[in-house]
Design an enzyme around this catalytic site. Sequence first.
Site, PDB file in Angstrom:
ATOM      1  N   LYS A   1      35.853  -8.766  -2.961  1.00  0.00           N
ATOM      2  CA  LYS A   1      35.931 -10.241  -2.995  1.00  0.00           C
ATOM      3  C   LYS A   1      36.991 -10.687  -4.004  1.00  0.00           C
ATOM      4  CE  LYS A   1      31.510 -10.613  -4.075  1.00  0.00           C
ATOM      5  NZ  LYS A   1      31.100  -9.192  -4.164  1.00  0.00           N
TER       6      LYS A   1
ATOM      7  N   ARG B   1      36.623   1.158 -10.765  1.00  0.00           N
ATOM      8  CA  ARG B   1      37.273  -0.151 -10.997  1.00  0.00           C
ATOM      9  C   ARG B   1      37.637  -0.335 -12.467  1.00  0.00           C
ATOM     10  NH1 ARG B   1      34.446  -5.633  -9.274  1.00  0.00           N
ATOM     11  NH2 ARG B   1      32.749  -4.768 -10.503  1.00  0.00           N
TER      12      ARG B   1
ATOM     13  N   ARG C   1      34.355  -2.541 -16.670  1.00  0.00           N
ATOM     14  CA  ARG C   1      33.333  -3.559 -16.903  1.00  0.00           C
ATOM     15  C   ARG C   1      32.031  -2.881 -17.315  1.00  0.00           C
ATOM     16  NH1 ARG C   1      33.129  -7.724 -11.848  1.00  0.00           N
ATOM     17  NH2 ARG C   1      30.903  -7.326 -11.955  1.00  0.00           N
TER      18      ARG C   1
END
Length: 214
Positions: free
Chosen positions: A13, A127, A161
């Site tokens: 997204k 990521r 993250r």
Amino acid sequence: MNIILFGPPGAGKGTQAAAICQRASVPHVATGDIFRRNLREGTPLGQLARGYMDRGELVPDSVVCDLVTDRLGQPDAQGGVLLDGFPRTVVQAALLSKWLDENGRKIDVVVNLRVPDDVLVKRLSGRRTCLACGATYHVDYNPPSTPGVCDVCGKADVVQRDDDREETVLARLSTYHRDTAAVLPWLQERVGVVDVDATRSIDDVGAAVLAALA
Ligand code: AP5
Ligand code: MG
């Protein structure tokens, strides 16, 4: 144009958002990005969201819905928005729909990025995210030109993250299947949903998403 970009954690997204916003001339409203910004700034909202995010759970509906409707009321959102990461429960979807209705607006398009869980785990664990501007990368599929340095803003702030650690990734996927997947049939019934096979390359997915908007 009010667009919902739907999909499980790691579906892409955030990766696809900039191109969609540019094409539709709408601002990007990503609830996760808003929480992370508040966390960095040490606001009460950030403090409240931290525990939920660290556990891979959802922030309570009332908090998220107030945040989003407040954002939708701002001047730059009058021509529409791209919603990323919202709605994530049927309660959120119903409140959004009611608010839009009361304000003479509607959801125009829902695009659902479909990706199976095993691929999502690989994407999330690899990521890397720029803490300064939120741009996302992947160690294998989409690395920054210089390791650790953001191609978009130039800051050396590209890190993993906190919620991309393996145990939190699995908790987020289970939250998605338990609470969020049910939003899809709800939207399908009321607005319609365009499904996109998001296992393809970033460019191919981008082309399919832009075709869905047209
Ligand atoms: P949020 O920030 O919304 O996280 P999420 O939904 O879990 O989604 P992600 O940002 O992890 O994935 P993405 O789809 O954006 O994937 P990306 O493009 O980065 O939410 C975080 C937390 O905030 C939640 O857990 C919750 O606690 C709270 N929250 C937020 N909204 C809420 C709400 N409405 N209600 C309650 N709580 C809420 O891509 C992933 C990786 O894959 C990247 O490395 C990327 O480079 C790579 N990639 C992308 N596309 C491809 C491709 N086609 N091929 C190969 N690699 C690709
Ligand atoms: Mg995201």
